[in-house]
Design a protein around this motif. Structure first.
Motif, PDB file in Angstrom:
ATOM      1  N   VAL A 218      39.764 -26.575   6.287  1.00 18.47           N
ATOM      2  CA  VAL A 218      38.558 -26.132   6.994  1.00 18.47           C
ATOM      3  C   VAL A 218      37.750 -25.235   6.070  1.00 18.47           C
ATOM      4  O   VAL A 218      38.248 -24.220   5.571  1.00 18.47           O
ATOM      5  CB  VAL A 218      38.930 -25.366   8.278  1.00 18.47           C
ATOM      6  CG1 VAL A 218      37.667 -24.858   8.976  1.00 18.47           C
ATOM      7  CG2 VAL A 218      39.724 -26.273   9.224  1.00 18.47           C
ATOM      8  N   ILE A 219      36.488 -25.611   5.862  1.00 16.08           N
ATOM      9  CA  ILE A 219      35.632 -24.871   4.944  1.00 16.08           C
ATOM     10  C   ILE A 219      34.245 -24.736   5.553  1.00 16.08           C
ATOM     11  O   ILE A 219      33.799 -25.594   6.322  1.00 16.08           O
ATOM     12  CB  ILE A 219      35.571 -25.590   3.566  1.00 16.08           C
ATOM     13  CG1 ILE A 219      34.834 -24.739   2.536  1.00 16.08           C
ATOM     14  CG2 ILE A 219      34.960 -26.981   3.692  1.00 16.08           C
ATOM     15  CD1 ILE A 219      34.972 -25.274   1.116  1.00 16.08           C
ATOM     16  N   PHE A 220      33.562 -23.650   5.221  1.00 19.61           N
ATOM     17  CA  PHE A 220      32.213 -23.382   5.701  1.00 19.61           C
ATOM     18  C   PHE A 220      31.285 -23.344   4.487  1.00 19.61           C
ATOM     19  O   PHE A 220      31.121 -22.291   3.852  1.00 19.61           O
ATOM     20  CB  PHE A 220      32.178 -22.057   6.474  1.00 19.61           C
ATOM     21  CG  PHE A 220      33.090 -22.039   7.681  1.00 19.61           C
ATOM     22  CD1 PHE A 220      32.629 -22.437   8.918  1.00 19.61           C
ATOM     23  CD2 PHE A 220      34.428 -21.664   7.556  1.00 19.61           C
ATOM     24  CE1 PHE A 220      33.474 -22.434  10.026  1.00 19.61           C
ATOM     25  CE2 PHE A 220      35.278 -21.660   8.655  1.00 19.61           C
ATOM     26  CZ  PHE A 220      34.792 -22.048   9.894  1.00 19.61           C
ATOM     27  N   PRO A 221      30.661 -24.462   4.156  1.00 18.57           N
ATOM     28  CA  PRO A 221      29.917 -24.561   2.886  1.00 18.57           C
ATOM     29  C   PRO A 221      28.718 -23.627   2.761  1.00 18.57           C
ATOM     30  O   PRO A 221      28.262 -23.385   1.639  1.00 18.57           O
ATOM     31  CB  PRO A 221      29.463 -26.031   2.861  1.00 18.57           C
ATOM     32  CG  PRO A 221      30.436 -26.746   3.738  1.00 18.57           C
ATOM     33  CD  PRO A 221      30.748 -25.769   4.822  1.00 18.57           C
ATOM     34  N   GLU A 222      28.212 -23.108   3.874  1.00 19.95           N
ATOM     35  CA  GLU A 222      27.079 -22.183   3.765  1.00 19.95           C
ATOM     36  C   GLU A 222      27.502 -20.853   3.133  1.00 19.95           C
ATOM     37  O   GLU A 222      26.660 -20.122   2.606  1.00 19.95           O
ATOM     38  CB  GLU A 222      26.473 -21.937   5.140  1.00 19.95           C
ATOM     39  CG  GLU A 222      25.752 -23.139   5.715  1.00 19.95           C
ATOM     40  CD  GLU A 222      25.526 -22.991   7.201  1.00 19.95           C
ATOM     41  OE1 GLU A 222      24.386 -22.744   7.599  1.00 19.95           O
ATOM     42  OE2 GLU A 222      26.511 -23.125   7.971  1.00 19.95           O
ATOM     43  N   GLY A 223      28.788 -20.522   3.209  1.00 18.95           N
ATOM     44  CA  GLY A 223      29.268 -19.303   2.579  1.00 18.95           C
ATOM     45  C   GLY A 223      29.037 -18.039   3.371  1.00 18.95           C
ATOM     46  O   GLY A 223      29.363 -16.941   2.905  1.00 18.95           O
ATOM     47  N   GLY A 224      28.499 -18.143   4.567  1.00 15.40           N
ATOM     48  CA  GLY A 224      28.250 -16.969   5.390  1.00 15.40           C
ATOM     49  C   GLY A 224      27.440 -17.355   6.604  1.00 15.40           C
ATOM     50  O   GLY A 224      26.920 -18.479   6.704  1.00 15.40           O
ATOM     51  N   GLN A 225      27.337 -16.414   7.552  1.00 14.78           N
ATOM     52  CA  GLN A 225      26.538 -16.665   8.747  1.00 14.78           C
ATOM     53  C   GLN A 225      25.072 -16.867   8.361  1.00 14.78           C
ATOM     54  O   GLN A 225      24.522 -16.145   7.526  1.00 14.78           O
ATOM     55  CB  GLN A 225      26.651 -15.478   9.704  1.00 14.78           C
ATOM     56  CG  GLN A 225      28.043 -15.222  10.224  1.00 14.78           C
ATOM     57  CD  GLN A 225      28.440 -16.192  11.338  1.00 14.78           C
ATOM     58  OE1 GLN A 225      27.631 -16.958  11.829  1.00 14.78           O
ATOM     59  NE2 GLN A 225      29.705 -16.158  11.723  1.00 14.78           N
ATOM     60  N   ALA A 226      24.439 -17.854   8.980  1.00 10.43           N
ATOM     61  CA  ALA A 226      23.038 -18.134   8.690  1.00 10.43           C
ATOM     62  C   ALA A 226      22.152 -17.056   9.309  1.00 10.43           C
ATOM     63  O   ALA A 226      22.164 -16.847  10.520  1.00 10.43           O
ATOM     64  CB  ALA A 226      22.656 -19.505   9.232  1.00 10.43           C
ATOM     65  N   THR A 227      21.411 -16.350   8.469  1.00  4.25           N
ATOM     66  CA  THR A 227      20.438 -15.356   8.920  1.00  4.25           C
ATOM     67  C   THR A 227      19.141 -15.582   8.145  1.00  4.25           C
ATOM     68  O   THR A 227      19.153 -16.183   7.057  1.00  4.25           O
ATOM     69  CB  THR A 227      20.930 -13.924   8.662  1.00  4.25           C
ATOM     70  OG1 THR A 227      21.028 -13.705   7.242  1.00  4.25           O
ATOM     71  CG2 THR A 227      22.298 -13.678   9.303  1.00  4.25           C
ATOM     72  N   PRO A 228      18.010 -15.110   8.657  1.00  5.46           N
ATOM     73  CA  PRO A 228      16.743 -15.310   7.940  1.00  5.46           C
ATOM     74  C   PRO A 228      16.749 -14.759   6.519  1.00  5.46           C
ATOM     75  O   PRO A 228      16.276 -15.422   5.589  1.00  5.46           O
ATOM     76  CB  PRO A 228      15.739 -14.575   8.834  1.00  5.46           C
ATOM     77  CG  PRO A 228      16.325 -14.638  10.208  1.00  5.46           C
ATOM     78  CD  PRO A 228      17.808 -14.516   9.998  1.00  5.46           C
ATOM     79  N   LEU A 229      17.303 -13.556   6.330  1.00  2.89           N
ATOM     80  CA  LEU A 229      17.305 -12.963   4.995  1.00  2.89           C
ATOM     81  C   LEU A 229      18.199 -13.752   4.040  1.00  2.89           C
ATOM     82  O   LEU A 229      17.845 -13.970   2.869  1.00  2.89           O
ATOM     83  CB  LEU A 229      17.770 -11.508   5.064  1.00  2.89           C
ATOM     84  CG  LEU A 229      16.791 -10.527   5.723  1.00  2.89           C
ATOM     85  CD1 LEU A 229      17.399  -9.127   5.779  1.00  2.89           C
ATOM     86  CD2 LEU A 229      15.478 -10.480   4.930  1.00  2.89           C
ATOM     87  N   ARG A 230      19.346 -14.179   4.510  1.00  5.57           N
ATOM     88  CA  ARG A 230      20.238 -14.967   3.658  1.00  5.57           C
ATOM     89  C   ARG A 230      19.611 -16.313   3.310  1.00  5.57           C
ATOM     90  O   ARG A 230      19.758 -16.813   2.196  1.00  5.57           O
ATOM     91  CB  ARG A 230      21.573 -15.175   4.356  1.00  5.57           C
ATOM     92  CG  ARG A 230      22.452 -13.933   4.380  1.00  5.57           C
ATOM     93  CD  ARG A 230      23.711 -14.174   5.177  1.00  5.57           C
ATOM     94  NE  ARG A 230      24.629 -13.049   5.035  1.00  5.57           N
ATOM     95  CZ  ARG A 230      25.791 -12.953   5.680  1.00  5.57           C
ATOM     96  NH1 ARG A 230      26.154 -13.923   6.519  1.00  5.57           N
ATOM     97  NH2 ARG A 230      26.572 -11.915   5.496  1.00  5.57           N
ATOM     98  N   ARG A 231      18.904 -16.908   4.287  1.00  5.06           N
ATOM     99  CA  ARG A 231      18.261 -18.199   4.024  1.00  5.06           C
ATOM    100  C   ARG A 231      17.205 -18.049   2.923  1.00  5.06           C
ATOM    101  O   ARG A 231      17.114 -18.877   2.018  1.00  5.06           O
ATOM    102  CB  ARG A 231      17.629 -18.736   5.315  1.00  5.06           C
ATOM    103  CG  ARG A 231      17.102 -20.158   5.187  1.00  5.06           C
ATOM    104  CD  ARG A 231      16.598 -20.688   6.502  1.00  5.06           C
ATOM    105  NE  ARG A 231      17.677 -20.943   7.444  1.00  5.06           N
ATOM    106  CZ  ARG A 231      17.923 -20.239   8.525  1.00  5.06           C
ATOM    107  NH1 ARG A 231      17.175 -19.195   8.815  1.00  5.06           N
ATOM    108  NH2 ARG A 231      18.928 -20.546   9.325  1.00  5.06           N
TER     109      ARG A 231
END
Length: 347
Positions: A218-231
Motif C-alpha cells: 500500500v502506497i500513497f504516491p502523492e506523498g502527503g495530504q493534498a492541500t492548496p499550498l502543497r499542490r
C-alpha cells in the motif's frame, strides 16, 4: 519507547471508568444535538487512549509468547500480528462510525446497485497475484481506512509505506515495526526538499520483494495530504524540473496532487508480477484542519471508495512512460472524485 508505558498506565486508569462512561454516553448519544461537539470529542479521545493501551498490552503478550522476541519475525507471528491489527481496527471503526455517523462504501464499478459494486470491489482483490495498491491521500485517517479495508474487507496482508510522523503513536509504532512496513520521510513540498529520493525508493523496493498472492503493498504516491499550498509547491517543482506540460496538466487537478512516480516504479520493479490497484475515495476532502473537523462533527458522511485494477501487462516498464501512465491515472481519479464529491450522507 518512553511513551508506551505511560499510555498503558493511562488506559488502565480510564478502564475503571468504562462501565459508567459507556452506559451514560450511549444512553445520551441520540439526545446530543448536532452542535454539541465536545461530548463526542471527549468520548473519542477516551476510547482511543484505551484502545491504544489495550493494543500495547496485546503486543507485549505476543512478544512474550514469541520467546521474548525470538520468533517475532517468523511467518506465524507476522500473521498473528496481522490478525491482531485486523481485530483492533474492526473495533476502532465500529466505535468511530457509530459516534461520527460515518459509513464507508466500497465499489469496483460505478454500478447503481451498491451490492453489485461492492462485490466487484472485492473481486478486484482476488488472491491470484500480488498487488501494488496506490491510493490518493485526502483527509484525516484515510490511510487507516485503506489498511482497514485491506485487512477486513478483502483479506489482503498489507505492506505499508507511511510517513514517519505516525510513529508518534506508540501502539502503531510497535505494531507496524513488527509487520512489513517502511516509515519514510517524503521529499517534502518546500523549496528545499528533505528526505525522499533514491534512498526512499530503495526502501520501497526492498519492501516489495517477495510479495505473495495474498499480499498488497500500500502506497500513497502523492506523498502527503493534498492541500492548496502543497499542490502549488508540487507544480512549481514540476516546472523547475522542466516538465512544463505536466505542470500545466497539474494545474487542472482539483482534488489530488501530481503523483511522485519513483516509489511505484521501485515497487513494480521489485515485484514484476504484481498488478496495480488504484484507489480514489471521497467524503473527507474538506477536512484539512482541526477547525474543519470541529465544524463537521458529527460528520454524518458516506465515504465512498472506488477501485480500479490494472494488469501488469498494461503498465509501461520504462520509467518516463510509467510516470506518464501514473499521472494519467491520477487525472482519472481526480475526475471521479469531482463527479462524486457531493455523495449523499449515510442514513
Amino acid at each position: 519507547m518512553v511513551i508506551a508505558p505511560l499510555v498503558v498506565i493511562l488506559g488502565l486508569v480510564l478502564l475503571v471508568l468504562i462501565p459508567v462512561g459507556w452506559l451514560i454516553f450511549f444512553a445520551l448519544l441520540s439526545l446530543i444535538p448536532r452542535h454539541m461537539r465536545a461530548p463526542r470529542i471527549v468520548w473519542l479521545v477516551f476510547v482511543y487512549v484505551v484502545w491504544d493501551a489495550a493494543l500495547l498490552v496485546c503486543l507485549l503478550a505476543l512478544w512474550l509468547a514469541s520467546g521474548f522476541g525470538w520468533k517475532l519475525r517468523s511467518p506465524a507471528f507476522v500473521r498473528a500480528h496481522y490478525r491482531l491489527a485486523a481485530f483492533f481496527l474492526r473495533v476502532l471503526f465500529w466505535i468511530f462510525e457509530a459516534v461520527l455517523r460515518l459509513h464507508v462504501v466500497t465499489a469496483g464499478s460505478d454500478a447503481a446497485d451498491t451490492a453489485l459494486a461492492h462485490d466487484e470491489f472485492v473481486e478486484l482483490f482476488d488472491h491470484d497475484l500480488p498487488l501494488v495498491v496506490a491510493s490518493r491521500h485526502g483527509g484525516p485517517g484515510d490511510s487507516f481506512i485503506v489498511v482497514h479495508t485491506m485487512l477486513n474487507g478483502v483479506g489482503r496482508m498489507p505492506r505499508i509505506v507511511l510517513k514517519d510522523t505516525l510513529q508518534w503513536d506508540p501502539a502503531i509504532d510497535v505494531l507496524l515495526n513488527r509487520i512489513p512496513t517502511r516509515f519514510i520521510v517524503p521529499s517534502g513540498f518546500a523549496k528545499v526538499a528533505i528526505g525522499g529520493g533514491r534512498a526512499v525508493e530503495a526502501q520501497i523496493g526492498a519492501l516489495a520483494e517477495g510479495l505473495a498472492g495474498d499480499d498488497a503493498l500500500v502506497i500513497f504516491p502523492e506523498g502527503g495530504q493534498a492541500t492548496p499550498l502543497r499542490r502549488i509547491s508540487r507544480i512549481e517543482r514540476l516546472r523547475k524540473a522542466g516538465r512544463t506540460d505536466m505542470a500545466v496538466r497539474a494545474e487542472a487537478l482539483r482534488h489530488v496532487m501530481p503523483p511522485q512516480p519513483g516509489g511505484v516504479h521501485a515497487a513494480l520493479t521489485a515485484a514484476p508480477d504484481s498488478d496495480v490497484v488504484l484507489i480514489a475515495h471521497t467524503g473527507l476532502e474538506r477536512l484539512s484542519s482541526m477547525h474543519d473537523l470541529w465544524r463537521e462533527l458529527p460528520m454524518e458522511k458516506r465515504i465512498r471508495m472506488r477501485a480500479w485494477r490494472i494488469p501488469r501487462a498494461d503498465i509501461p516498464a520504462e520509467p518516463d512512460a510509467q510516470a506518464e501512465w501514473l499521472f494519467g491515472w491520477f487525472e482519472r481519479l481526480d475526475a471521479w472524485i469531482d463527479a462524486h464529491d457531493d455523495a449523499p450522507r449515510a442514513d
